[in-house]
Design a protein around this motif. Structure first.
Motif, PDB file in Angstrom:
ATOM      1  N   UNK A 185      17.853  84.437 147.309  1.00 10.91           N
ATOM      2  CA  UNK A 185      17.081  85.343 148.069  1.00 10.91           C
ATOM      3  C   UNK A 185      17.015  84.886 149.592  1.00 10.91           C
ATOM      4  N   UNK A 186      17.094  83.477 149.651  1.00 12.74           N
ATOM      5  CA  UNK A 186      17.251  83.094 151.027  1.00 12.74           C
ATOM      6  C   UNK A 186      18.666  82.618 151.428  1.00 12.74           C
ATOM      7  N   UNK A 187      19.256  82.982 152.427  1.00 16.75           N
ATOM      8  CA  UNK A 187      20.672  82.651 152.967  1.00 16.75           C
ATOM      9  C   UNK A 187      20.831  81.031 153.189  1.00 16.75           C
ATOM     10  N   UNK A 188      19.515  80.472 153.164  1.00 17.82           N
ATOM     11  CA  UNK A 188      19.637  78.930 153.550  1.00 17.82           C
ATOM     12  C   UNK A 188      19.595  78.034 152.468  1.00 17.82           C
ATOM     13  N   UNK A 189      19.365  78.827 151.103  1.00 16.83           N
ATOM     14  CA  UNK A 189      19.573  77.993 149.877  1.00 16.83           C
ATOM     15  C   UNK A 189      20.892  77.789 149.317  1.00 16.83           C
ATOM     16  N   UNK A 214      15.366  66.995 140.614  1.00 16.15           N
ATOM     17  CA  UNK A 214      16.464  67.238 141.993  1.00 16.15           C
ATOM     18  C   UNK A 214      17.391  68.359 141.710  1.00 16.15           C
ATOM     19  N   UNK A 215      17.164  69.443 140.854  1.00 13.19           N
ATOM     20  CA  UNK A 215      18.032  70.570 140.742  1.00 13.19           C
ATOM     21  C   UNK A 215      18.013  71.231 141.879  1.00 13.19           C
ATOM     22  N   UNK A 216      19.128  71.780 142.227  1.00 11.30           N
ATOM     23  CA  UNK A 216      19.317  72.481 143.390  1.00 11.30           C
ATOM     24  C   UNK A 216      18.986  73.893 143.120  1.00 11.30           C
ATOM     25  N   UNK A 217      18.616  74.273 142.098  1.00 11.91           N
ATOM     26  CA  UNK A 217      18.405  75.817 141.849  1.00 11.91           C
ATOM     27  C   UNK A 217      17.511  75.964 140.591  1.00 11.91           C
ATOM     28  N   UNK A 218      16.216  76.602 140.935  1.00 13.68           N
ATOM     29  CA  UNK A 218      15.344  77.060 139.759  1.00 13.68           C
ATOM     30  C   UNK A 218      15.095  75.822 138.679  1.00 13.68           C
TER      31      UNK A 218
END
Length: 345
Positions: A135-139, A306-310
């Motif tokens: 959703x965010x372009x910075x993620x 430390x997961x980078x997503x979800x």
């Protein structure tokens, strides 16, 4: 199609309708009742849908007899489709597809650790995202081709089929080199150019329901893939938008038996994205099997912090093992089997 004529239609109008149908290349069958006159129309389905039948004087309504998702319908194929995913794993017809792995591929060492854990617990398909629609372009957007290469290597080492998301028609050729199963995410369910592109391949396609999509919308998207030659489509219920903010989405479990009555295609459930809550994933996983799902898709991470997503919605490996043990028991009650991949060599 069935044409319903207006009650005051004249004989001249009826004759004109029959003549127009013949001009269009359709055959017809006239049925006159006491109050209504009907005309059954037979012809090529695509041409029937496009024909301006409602514009002919005397026509009140036009009703399709067959469903618009012809190739996906039970009328087209009565028996459940059984799809070979590779490494001896199948889905459909009593075979359960148990997908597990991290949301995003973050490196070979951590993916390998997660993969060994989920396979040991009973998962038979490894997941991991190399391209992440955020959703965010910075993620974190994913590792791209490097991530695909890592996923393929780990899958090959464990002899497990792998699934990853493809987001753009231009990515299909690249992803095809590394994956066993294409995933079409909820945001791309109606990306028709992408559906056509994966429809031209021979790899299974995991098609997720859009966040605001109806069941018919999902089946029509599947029809795009089927119509372009790829018969290996797996549907996925992953929750729809709701006004309730206590869960990430609203898990529509009624969609599972609903879909299975309408189509021969297998359908699995993703309770991770549907609920967004680790405490809800185990009961919803069991409920999915009880509802008749052909598999369950669960996100697992060794260290969600430390997961980078979800990370917040991922189960720990021990939690996944616990729910897998219960799902295996539920599968036995439902008369279904969880096939193991070919033993690692």
């Amino acid at each position: 199609m069935i044409i319903v004529l207006k009650p005051n239609s004249t004989d001249e109008q009826i004759q004109h309708i029959l003549e127009k149908l013949e001009e269009m290349g359709f055959s017809h069958d006239l049925s006159k009742g006491e109050k209504r006159t009907l005309i059954g129309v037979i012809g090529e389905e695509d041409q029937l849908r496009e024909a301006p039948l409602r514009a002919i004087p005397g026509v009140e309504d036009v009703m399709p007899v067959l469903k618009p998702y012809n190739l996906a319908s039970r009328e087209f194929q009565e028996d459940d489709s059984v799809i070979d995913l590779g490494y001896g794993v199948k889905v459909g017809g009593g075979h359960l597809m148990m997908i597990a792995g991290p949301c995003a591929i973050e490196g070979k060492e951590i993916l390998s650790e997660i993969a060994h854990a989920v396979k040991s617990a009973g998962a038979n398909v490894l997941r991991g995202g190399a391209f992440k629609p955020r959703t965010s372009p910075y993620s974190f957007q994913g590792m791209g081709e490097e991530g695909l290469r890592i996923l393929q290597e780990v899958g090959h080492e464990l002899q497990m089929p792998v699934v990853t998301e493809v987001m753009d028609p231009r990515q299909v050729e690249l992803v095809d080199k590394y994956t066993d199963i294409f995933q079409i995410g909820a945001r791309n369910m109606q990306n028709f150019n992408l559906l056509k592109e994966v429809g031209s391949t021979n790899k299974p396609v995991l098609l997720k329901r859009g966040m605001s999509a109806t069941v018919v919308d999902l089946l029509m998207s599947a029809e795009y893939v089927l119509a372009h030659g790829n018969k290996k489509v797996i549907l996925c219920e992953r929750g729809i938008r709701s006004f309730d903010s206590s869960t990430r989405n609203l898990l529509d479990l009624a969609a599972v038996p609903n879909v299975k009555g309408l189509t021969h295609l297998p359908i699995i459930v993703d309770p991770s994205h549907a609920t967004g809550r680790p405490d809800l994933i185990p009961p919803m996983s069991l409920a999915s099997i009880a509802a008749g799902a052909d598999g369950v898709h669960i996100e697992v991470h060794c260290n969600p912090e430390i997961a980078k997503s979800d990370g917040p919605q991922a189960l720990l490996p021990q939690q996944y093992e616990d729910v897998m043990n219960k799902m295996r028991e539920m599968a036995q009650l439902m008369g279904k089997t969880i096939g193991d991949p070919v033993a690692a060599v």
